[in-house]
Design a protein around this motif. Structure first.
Motif, PDB file in Angstrom:
ATOM      1  N   GLY A   1       8.796   4.583   2.684  1.00  0.00           N
ATOM      2  CA  GLY A   1       9.235   5.597   1.729  1.00  0.00           C
ATOM      3  C   GLY A   1      10.732   5.646   1.533  1.00  0.00           C
ATOM      4  O   GLY A   1      11.213   6.342   0.627  1.00  0.00           O
ATOM      5  N   ASN A   2      11.488   4.913   2.353  1.00  0.00           N
ATOM      6  CA  ASN A   2      12.948   4.878   2.191  1.00  0.00           C
ATOM      7  C   ASN A   2      13.380   3.905   1.092  1.00  0.00           C
ATOM      8  O   ASN A   2      14.567   3.847   0.762  1.00  0.00           O
ATOM      9  CB  ASN A   2      13.617   4.460   3.503  1.00  0.00           C
ATOM     10  N   PHE A   3      12.435   3.160   0.547  1.00  0.00           N
ATOM     11  CA  PHE A   3      12.759   2.141  -0.450  1.00  0.00           C
ATOM     12  C   PHE A   3      12.250   2.566  -1.829  1.00  0.00           C
ATOM     13  O   PHE A   3      11.272   3.312  -1.943  1.00  0.00           O
ATOM     14  CB  PHE A   3      12.120   0.801  -0.071  1.00  0.00           C
ATOM     15  N   ALA A   4      12.934   2.073  -2.875  1.00  0.00           N
ATOM     16  CA  ALA A   4      12.535   2.398  -4.246  1.00  0.00           C
ATOM     17  C   ALA A   4      11.129   1.870  -4.511  1.00  0.00           C
ATOM     18  O   ALA A   4      10.858   0.678  -4.337  1.00  0.00           O
ATOM     19  CB  ALA A   4      13.523   1.789  -5.236  1.00  0.00           C
ATOM     20  N   GLU A   5      10.255   2.754  -4.916  1.00  0.00           N
ATOM     21  CA  GLU A   5       8.853   2.396  -5.119  1.00  0.00           C
ATOM     22  C   GLU A   5       8.694   1.279  -6.150  1.00  0.00           C
ATOM     23  O   GLU A   5       7.802   0.431  -6.029  1.00  0.00           O
ATOM     24  CB  GLU A   5       8.061   3.635  -5.554  1.00  0.00           C
TER      25      GLU A   5
END
Length: 417
Positions: free
Chosen positions: A120-124
């Motif tokens: 969830g820390n990365f751009a989806e």
């Protein structure tokens, strides 16, 4: 929502050079009971910043030591699968999208990361390139690279040149540069080759983003207009002096020097080279300028992007939890911001703050430009990818576009399922 750098190239870079290096400094020996994990990748130019980040990680996690090993890009692409086989190397490893990702996936060496909190820390919007066909998150893209030529904005201002928006305007721009004894595009054919340039050269000739999937399924052919026209554009660039003499014999360092010395207006690589160019010539003001080979009303895509340097955990590792802890650390905004600003890389991590001039000057490409994912990385079969790239090199060597396309299609037919 594309470098090696394949080669610093992200090949990329896409395609870093140099010998294997080991960050013994980054592995603390203070705690003899600490668990040592292996981190392998191909970006030699990032060694210094990774050493510092690893020091921070080990201070925060004294029970884990990280041993980093860096390999030349081509060696990494060829040997990564073998290195991962017994689980003793590459607890955390990186993968290129496309053919290498497919090879490692087919070998079963990815750990399923679906549901891990750090995802969830990365751009989806960047995650799908690291997913399997059934939607499992097997790798996490870390870098966001723009795989299209870097240009000298200051030179354009001095010559009163506008960024072209059509093929006609692009031709006029190139002719003005040539009239001023400036090579429009420095082409590093000896090591990077057409790996990066092919993407923006074809982006509006083949607007169908499934074109290479159709090629590998047998529903398309390189002998059709979309590829023959792309090869013809390469031939036009080469024959009309848009590339330097002996483009196939020029390596990336020489091409970068041409831009740094203002002998050339652009380099046919990508955003991953901007920081290196600024190191050579701090006075350069740089931007991104893909070739526009279509009429203005036929331009759909403005550029190319790639989500790459994909972080993964070796399924054969006995230290998966420690490996995940390290990836989680790399995904923290403050750590990712340090990495981004010290390496000149845009990242896929949410909350990254870009401080460098080059990154701030190109960040508008993330949200404001209509870019497509690098087509070359959508080729899953390595032999097919090689055939596509070789057809460009053959055209630059004098083969007609039609003949080069037909020869490449023979190889495609031999390798597709």
């Amino acid at each position: 929502m594309s470098a090696c750098a394949a080669n610093s190239s992200q090949e990329e870079q896409e395609e870093e050079t140099g010998g294997e290096s080991s960050s013994e400094e980054a592995s603390s020996s203070a705690n003899e009971d600490a668990t040592e994990i292996s981190f392998i990748h191909w970006r030699g130019e990032d060694e210094e910043v990774f050493n510092d980040i690893i020091d921070q990680f080990e201070e925060e996690n004294p029970d884990i030591d990280v041993q980093m090993n860096i390999y030349p890009s081509e060696q990494y692409q060829s040997n990564a699968q073998q290195m991962l086989r017994d689980g003793s190397t590459g607890d955390v490893f990186t993968s290129f999208p496309g053919a290498q990702f497919e090879t490692i996936n087919n070998a079963g060496f990815f750990t399923d990361l679906t549901g891990e909190d750090f995802v969830g820390n990365f751009a989806e919007t960047s995650l799908d390139v690291g997913q399997s066909d059934d939607g499992k998150q097997l790798a996490i893209p870390y870098q966001l690279v723009f795989n299209m030529p870097v240009y000298n904005k200051g030179m354009f201002e001095e010559l009163d040149l506008e960024v072209p928006g059509s093929w006609t305007e692009y031709q006029e721009m190139a002719e003005t540069l040539i009239e001023n004894d400036i090579t429009p595009i420095a082409f590093p054919g000896a090591d990077i080759g057409p790996n990066q340039t092919m993407n923006s050269m074809m982006m509006n000739n083949a607007k169908d983003e499934e074109i290479f999937a159709k090629l590998e399924s047998g529903d398309e052919t390189l002998a059709n207009d979309w590829w023959v026209n792309t090869l013809a554009d390469f031939a036009y660039f080469n024959e009309n002096g848009y590339f330097q003499d002996d483009a196939l014999g020029t390596n990336q360092d020489s091409a970068m020097q041409m831009v740094a010395n203002e002998e050339a207006a652009m380099i046919a690589t990508g955003s991953y080279h901007m920081a290196s160019l600024k190191e050579i010539n701090p006075d350069l003001e740089l931007g991104l300028l893909p070739p526009i080979t279509a009429a203005e009303d036929e331009v759909e895509f403005e550029g190319i992007h790639t989500a790459t340097f994909m972080l993964a955990v070796n399924s054969n590792s006995e230290k998966k939890e420690e490996a995940k802890t390290f990836i989680n650390f790399l995904s923290q905004p403050e750590v990712a911001s340090q990495y981004a600003n010290e390496t000149g890389q845009h990242l896929t991590v949410n909350g990254v703050e870009y401080e460098s001039e080059s990154l701030q000057g190109t960040s508008h490409w993330i949200d404001e430009k209509d870019t497509r994912f690098q087509p070359r990385y959508l080729i899953k079969d390595a032999a097919v990818a090689d055939a596509v790239l070789s057809s460009i090199e053959n055209v630059l060597g004098g083969t007609s576009p039609e003949e080069a396309a037909e020869e490449a299609q023979v190889i495609v037919d031999e390798n597709i399922d």
